[in-house]
Design a protein around this motif. Structure first.
Motif, PDB file in Angstrom:
ATOM      1  N   SER A 112     -43.125  64.531 127.931  1.00  0.00           N
ATOM      2  CA  SER A 112     -43.209  64.432 129.386  1.00  0.00           C
ATOM      3  C   SER A 112     -44.656  64.215 129.809  1.00  0.00           C
ATOM      4  N   PHE A 113     -44.847  63.773 131.049  1.00  0.00           N
ATOM      5  CA  PHE A 113     -46.210  63.598 131.557  1.00  0.00           C
ATOM      6  C   PHE A 113     -46.960  64.935 131.554  1.00  0.00           C
ATOM      7  N   GLU A 114     -46.282  66.004 131.922  1.00  0.00           N
ATOM      8  CA  GLU A 114     -46.939  67.313 131.948  1.00  0.00           C
ATOM      9  C   GLU A 114     -47.410  67.699 130.552  1.00  0.00           C
ATOM     10  N   GLU A 115     -46.552  67.513 129.557  1.00  0.00           N
ATOM     11  CA  GLU A 115     -46.947  67.840 128.189  1.00  0.00           C
ATOM     12  C   GLU A 115     -48.109  66.957 127.735  1.00  0.00           C
ATOM     13  N   ALA A 116     -47.980  65.656 127.979  1.00  0.00           N
ATOM     14  CA  ALA A 116     -48.994  64.710 127.502  1.00  0.00           C
ATOM     15  C   ALA A 116     -50.362  64.994 128.085  1.00  0.00           C
ATOM     16  N   TYR A 272     -49.305  73.574 138.055  1.00  0.00           N
ATOM     17  CA  TYR A 272     -49.816  73.826 139.397  1.00  0.00           C
ATOM     18  C   TYR A 272     -49.773  72.543 140.203  1.00  0.00           C
ATOM     19  N   ALA A 273     -49.661  72.667 141.521  1.00  0.00           N
ATOM     20  CA  ALA A 273     -49.803  71.521 142.412  1.00  0.00           C
ATOM     21  C   ALA A 273     -51.286  71.240 142.632  1.00  0.00           C
ATOM     22  N   LEU A 274     -51.608  70.042 143.126  1.00  0.00           N
ATOM     23  CA  LEU A 274     -53.007  69.730 143.457  1.00  0.00           C
ATOM     24  C   LEU A 274     -53.596  70.769 144.408  1.00  0.00           C
ATOM     25  N   THR A 275     -52.782  71.249 145.323  1.00  0.00           N
ATOM     26  CA  THR A 275     -53.259  72.243 146.286  1.00  0.00           C
ATOM     27  C   THR A 275     -53.559  73.594 145.640  1.00  0.00           C
ATOM     28  N   GLU A 276     -53.139  73.763 144.382  1.00  0.00           N
ATOM     29  CA  GLU A 276     -53.337  75.032 143.674  1.00  0.00           C
ATOM     30  C   GLU A 276     -54.408  74.934 142.583  1.00  0.00           C
ATOM     31  N   VAL A 297     -49.529  66.098 139.715  1.00  0.00           N
ATOM     32  CA  VAL A 297     -49.990  65.327 140.856  1.00  0.00           C
ATOM     33  C   VAL A 297     -48.834  64.681 141.614  1.00  0.00           C
ATOM     34  N   ARG A 298     -47.828  64.221 140.855  1.00  0.00           N
ATOM     35  CA  ARG A 298     -46.662  63.603 141.487  1.00  0.00           C
ATOM     36  C   ARG A 298     -45.405  64.307 140.997  1.00  0.00           C
ATOM     37  N   SER A 299     -44.445  64.463 141.894  1.00  0.00           N
ATOM     38  CA  SER A 299     -43.261  65.246 141.585  1.00  0.00           C
ATOM     39  C   SER A 299     -42.361  64.593 140.556  1.00  0.00           C
TER      40      SER A 299
END
Length: 301
Positions: A112-116, A272-276, A297-299
């Motif tokens: 996934s993008f998060e993992e990568a 985390y979200a960008l806001t976090e 960054v993107r959902s």
């Protein structure tokens, strides 16, 4: 575009989410629409102004080195990558909706993008310090602070190379470390004796900066067989501080090979979200991470 930035050095509270001009891919670079950005200790060290020698910083500055996303601009002279490719790599100011990468590789299938986003700097650092400490197949490497991103990579890369590993970590992470192939023990009072009880130590890595350099030198018997990425005072004991990156493209290529062979997996502990971003930095600085932290960054990441 939205981007995390800071206008002064300081704590997490100096981070702001701002509107900024989009960057563009110059020669030898690509731009990605960022899906996720890795959170690394160097990010908050830069924000605090700790590592200006290795990371000169002009204020105001963006944040972040690692990212995964979709290529949307290809700079002059770049070959082997096309708009729409899913890539992960290293660049600058990656806590943003768009970022320019200077080193990248196509994402392995199933990642996934998060993992990568959690791999680039960690794998480069792990490969670098294993090489610098000079540990060989059949020897034993002690890793202090073994459960974070770099430690997770070190344990798995060492196992793939036939190097035995003793890893120290918190009580809650002992099973995690054993699952990565390490002989595990807790830090805290009596940890040196516990390590000695597990066997001979040929080389050691300090990944946590918890003030254990003298003990690591004593365990190895040679300051030249100890490397730190976290203790700026280590040179006082003759121990090398490793802070200058090696070849990121080579590290990414090796990461892809290890991942595709099923020899490397670094879990995402928290997103985390960008806001976090400020909370992500605070949590990273507090340590005790199991695997990686990333900013989404993107959902659709």
């Amino acid at each position: 575009m939205k981007k995390v930035s800071f206008a002064e050095f300081g704590g997490p509270d100096v981070l702001r989410l701002i509107d900024a001009e989009e960057p563009h891919a110059g020669p030898g670079r690509i731009r990605i629409a960022v899906r996720a950005a890795g959170v690394n200790p160097v990010d908050w060290r830069v924000r605090e102004g700790q590592v200006l020698g290795a990371h000169p910083t002009v204020l105001p500055s963006g944040v972040g080195l690692d990212a995964a996303g979709v290529v949307d601009e290809v700079g002059e002279g770049v070959e082997g990558v096309e708009i729409g490719d899913r890539v992960f790599g290293e660049g600058a100011d990656t806590y943003a909706e768009f970022a320019v990468l200077s080193a990248w590789a196509r994402m392995p299938e199933g990642l996934s993008f998060e993992e990568a986003a959690g791999y680039p700097s960690v794998v480069e650092t792990a490969l670098r310090v294993i090489g610098q400490v000079g540990v060989r197949p059949g020897e034993t490497l002690l890793v202090s602070g073994a459960s974070g991103g770099v430690g997770s990579a070190v344990l798995q890369i060492a196992r793939d190379r036939g190097i035995a590993v003793i890893g120290t970590g918190g009580a809650a992470n002992q099973d995690y470390l054993r699952g990565l192939g390490a002989l595990a023990t807790t830090y805290g009072e009596g940890w040196v004796e516990r390590v000695r009880g597990l066997g001979r130590v040929d080389a050691a890595l300090d990944l946590a900066g918890s003030g254990v350099i003298p003990e690591l030198v004593a365990l190895t018997g040679d300051p030249g067989k100890v490397i730190t990425i976290a203790d700026l005072g280590a040179p006082e004991f003759g121990v090398r501080f490793s802070g200058v990156a090696g070849s990121v493209p080579d590290a990414l290529a090796e990461a892809v090979d290890l991942i595709e062979r099923g020899r490397l997996h670094i879990p995402v502990e928290k997103s985390y979200a960008l806001t976090e971003a400020a909370q992500a930095h605070a949590d990273s600085r507090a340590g005790h991470t199991r695997g990686r932290r990333v900013v989404v960054v993107r959902s659709d990441a």
